[in-house]
Structure formats: structure tokens, C-alpha cells
Design a protein around this motif. Structure first.
Motif, PDB file in Angstrom:
ATOM      1  N   ILE A  16      -0.499   8.670   6.540  1.00  0.00           N
ATOM      2  CA  ILE A  16       0.704   8.271   5.800  1.00  0.00           C
ATOM      3  C   ILE A  16       1.763   7.738   6.754  1.00  0.00           C
ATOM      4  N   LEU A  17       1.925   8.426   7.894  1.00  0.00           N
ATOM      5  CA  LEU A  17       2.898   7.985   8.892  1.00  0.00           C
ATOM      6  C   LEU A  17       2.519   6.604   9.428  1.00  0.00           C
ATOM      7  N   SER A  18       1.225   6.425   9.683  1.00  0.00           N
ATOM      8  CA  SER A  18       0.757   5.123  10.182  1.00  0.00           C
ATOM      9  C   SER A  18       0.980   4.035   9.145  1.00  0.00           C
ATOM     10  N   ALA A  19       0.694   4.382   7.875  1.00  0.00           N
ATOM     11  CA  ALA A  19       0.899   3.399   6.804  1.00  0.00           C
ATOM     12  C   ALA A  19       2.367   3.026   6.688  1.00  0.00           C
ATOM     13  N   LEU A  20       3.250   4.004   6.850  1.00  0.00           N
ATOM     14  CA  LEU A  20       4.690   3.743   6.790  1.00  0.00           C
ATOM     15  C   LEU A  20       5.121   2.834   7.935  1.00  0.00           C
ATOM     16  N   VAL A  21       4.570   3.118   9.135  1.00  0.00           N
ATOM     17  CA  VAL A  21       4.880   2.273  10.294  1.00  0.00           C
ATOM     18  C   VAL A  21       4.378   0.851  10.059  1.00  0.00           C
ATOM     19  N   LEU A  22       3.145   0.755   9.511  1.00  0.00           N
ATOM     20  CA  LEU A  22       2.592  -0.571   9.228  1.00  0.00           C
ATOM     21  C   LEU A  22       3.441  -1.313   8.196  1.00  0.00           C
ATOM     22  N   TRP A  23       3.913  -0.583   7.183  1.00  0.00           N
ATOM     23  CA  TRP A  23       4.758  -1.209   6.165  1.00  0.00           C
ATOM     24  C   TRP A  23       6.066  -1.724   6.757  1.00  0.00           C
ATOM     25  N   LEU A  24       6.714  -0.876   7.564  1.00  0.00           N
ATOM     26  CA  LEU A  24       7.983  -1.291   8.176  1.00  0.00           C
ATOM     27  C   LEU A  24       7.781  -2.449   9.140  1.00  0.00           C
ATOM     28  N   LEU A  25       6.707  -2.354   9.940  1.00  0.00           N
ATOM     29  CA  LEU A  25       6.421  -3.436  10.884  1.00  0.00           C
ATOM     30  C   LEU A  25       6.068  -4.717  10.134  1.00  0.00           C
ATOM     31  N   GLY A  26       5.265  -4.559   9.069  1.00  0.00           N
ATOM     32  CA  GLY A  26       4.899  -5.731   8.270  1.00  0.00           C
ATOM     33  C   GLY A  26       6.095  -6.386   7.620  1.00  0.00           C
ATOM     34  N   ARG A  27       6.995  -5.568   7.071  1.00  0.00           N
ATOM     35  CA  ARG A  27       8.197  -6.119   6.454  1.00  0.00           C
ATOM     36  C   ARG A  27       9.070  -6.829   7.477  1.00  0.00           C
ATOM     37  N   TRP A  28       9.135  -6.257   8.667  1.00  0.00           N
ATOM     38  CA  TRP A  28       9.922  -6.900   9.730  1.00  0.00           C
ATOM     39  C   TRP A  28       9.319  -8.254  10.097  1.00  0.00           C
ATOM     40  N   LEU A  29       7.987  -8.291  10.207  1.00  0.00           N
ATOM     41  CA  LEU A  29       7.316  -9.549  10.547  1.00  0.00           C
ATOM     42  C   LEU A  29       7.481 -10.582   9.422  1.00  0.00           C
ATOM     43  N   ILE A  30       7.408 -10.105   8.156  1.00  0.00           N
ATOM     44  CA  ILE A  30       7.590 -11.022   7.017  1.00  0.00           C
ATOM     45  C   ILE A  30       8.989 -11.623   7.035  1.00  0.00           C
ATOM     46  N   ASN A  31       9.988 -10.783   7.272  1.00  0.00           N
ATOM     47  CA  ASN A  31      11.371 -11.283   7.342  1.00  0.00           C
ATOM     48  C   ASN A  31      11.535 -12.259   8.498  1.00  0.00           C
ATOM     49  N   LEU A  32      10.863 -11.961   9.622  1.00  0.00           N
ATOM     50  CA  LEU A  32      10.938 -12.857  10.784  1.00  0.00           C
ATOM     51  C   LEU A  32      10.312 -14.208  10.453  1.00  0.00           C
TER      52      LEU A  32
END
Length: 273
Positions: free
Chosen positions: A24-40
């Protein structure tokens, strides 16, 4: 009979909880990282399109498509991380999309209409239009619907298919527009004198254009008297200011000049038998 080992059960539960928590922690990190990359990516694409001076309407449209596509890919990737078969999920998603599309044919027609609005460009963001029975400023042209802000500041969302299938009036496509008004005169009034006076006074209004010249002519006759068509021209931004000012001038000027007030009257003939 073998005794039940609570310590092993406790250890197993702790291990499972730790693994699940890590997932779950990894999925949360992936979600936050993914959202950051999408915004970038969205910022980079937006900066590139702005640099090329792309139309704001197309800019928002591209931004919406990129955002939806990348977010779907991010969700599929996270589900794959949890061990779900992404190929099966993609097939399921496609099947569901077809089923939903068949059930919601209107949604697909709105999407297709949105594409045509972008390609044909009958209007753009910031234009004042009448479309789908609504008049106002275009705030957004979306994938499925467009947003128009009316003169009384009501944000109205209209399906793109309704806009494209109806008449579209774009008031911003020309620098100026005509204000159509009527002026009722009394039957005792000299229409030529009234028309000449109105032309002089209305032409002096600061926001009224001299070219094209103001039009004041007899439009029709009724029981009260002649009805004048009063049609000054003005810039789009000054439409309502001119509209109300011309009405005020017509009422003031005709009264001050001593023209009789138009009053509806009926002649009654009584016959006694």
C-alpha cells in the motif's frame, strides 16, 4: 493431537500485514510520483504549445485528453504492481467502454462534436456567442461539453452535440454590431422631424460609431402611430451600454422637444335603436 501454535499465527499475520502495508505504501508512492510526472508532462506540453502560440481553445482540449490518458495509464500501472493482469484489465476496460459507449451514444456524439468544434473553429474561448439557446462568453470548450458564462453570470454547461447541431451566432467575429431598437411615435408627431432629431442626438453618444452611420427609419404603423427602427452601431464590448443609453436618449429628447406622448386610444360608436 498437535497443539495450535499461536506464536506462529501471530508471526504469519504480522508478516502478511507488513507485506500488505509495504504494498500500500509503495502504491501510494507510485501514485504521488505518477501524479507529479503527469503534472510535469502537462506543464511541458502546455509550455511548448504556448510557445507556438496555439489557440487557447485547442490548448485546453489537448490538456484534457493528455490528462485523462495519463491518469488511466497510471491506474493500470498501479493495478499491475499489485499483481493484477493488466492485459485482462485493459480488455475489460475496452469492453466496458464499448458497452458504455453503446448505452451512452449521446456521450460519444458529444465527443465527436467536440472534435469538430476544434477543427472547424466556429468560435474560440473568449468569444461572445449564441449557441444551444444560450448567449454569453465562451469560457471553455471541453471534450464532451462547453461552458458559457451568460450576461447575468450564470455558468452554463452545454453538450457539444447540441451546440454543433444548432445555429451558432458569433458576435465577436466582427469588430462591431448593430443595436436594434424601436421608438413609438404618436400619430400627431411629424416623423421626419423626430427621425432627424434622434439621428443627431444618438450620433453624439460617445460609444456610437459614425461608420456605419446610425439608421433611423419608419419601420411600421400601428393604431398609436408610426414606429421607428432605431439602429446605431457600436463595438461589441459597448453593446449594452449603448443599448440602455439610446433608450434613455429617445425618452428624454422626444419629451424635451415637445413631441406628444404616444397613447393608445379607441373610438367607440354607440348606436341607439
Amino acid at each position: 493431537m498437535k497443539e495450535f501454535d499461536f506464536y506462529k499465527l501471530q508471526e504469519m499475520l504480522i508478516t502478511i500485514a507488513a507485506q500488505a502495508g509495504l504494498k500500500i505504501l509503495s502504491a501510494l508512492v507510485l501514485w504521488l510520483l505518477g501524479r507529479w510526472l503527469i503534472n510535469l508532462v502537462q506543464r511541458l506540453i502546455r509550455a511548448g504549445l504556448v510557445q507556438k502560440k496555439l489557440d487557447p481553445t485547442l490548448l485546453r482540449y489537448v490538456h484534457s485528453i493528455v490528462s485523462i490518458t495519463l491518469n488511466i495509464l497510471l491506474v493500470v500501472g498501479i493495478l499491475g504492481y499489485f499483481g493484477m493482469q493488466t492485459t485482462s484489465f485493459a480488455a475489460l476496460f475496452a469492453t466496458a467502454g464499448i458497452a458504455i459507449g453503446a448505452a451512452w451514444a449521446g456521450l460519444l456524439s458529444n465527443f465527436a462534436a467536440g472534435v469538430f468544434l476544434i477543427v472547424l473553429r466556429p468560435f474560440k474561448v473568449g468569444d461572445v456567442i449564441t449557441a444551444g439557446g444560450v448567449t454569453g462568453i465562451v469560457k471553455e470548450i471541453g471534450i464532451f461539453s462547453s461552458i458559457i458564462n451568460t450576461a447575468d453570470h450564470i455558468v452554463t454547461t452545454i453538450g457539444n452535440n447540441k451546440i454543433l447541431s444548432d445555429n451558432i451566432q458569433n458576435y465577436s467575429s466582427s469588430e462591431f454590431r448593430r443595436v436594434d431598437l424601436k421608438c413609438q411615435l404618436s400619430s400627431d408627431t411629424d416623423p421626419e422631424a423626430a427621425m432627424q432629431l434622434l439621428r443627431e442626438k444618438i450620433s453624439a453618444i460617445p460609444n456610437v460609431l459614425n461608420d456605419p452611420a446610425i439608421e433611423v427609419n419608419i419601420l411600421e404603423f400601428n393604431l398609436v402611430g408610426p414606429v421607428l427602427a432605431v439602429r446605431p452601431y457600436c463595438l461589441n464590448a459597448e453593446y449594452w451600454a449603448v443599448y440602455f443609453e439610446v433608450n434613455r436618449i429617445m425618452a428624454k429628447v422626444l419629451t424635451e422637444a415637445g413631441f406628444p406622448t404616444p397613447v393608445a386610444s379607441h373610438n367607440m360608436i354607440v348606436k341607439q335603436s
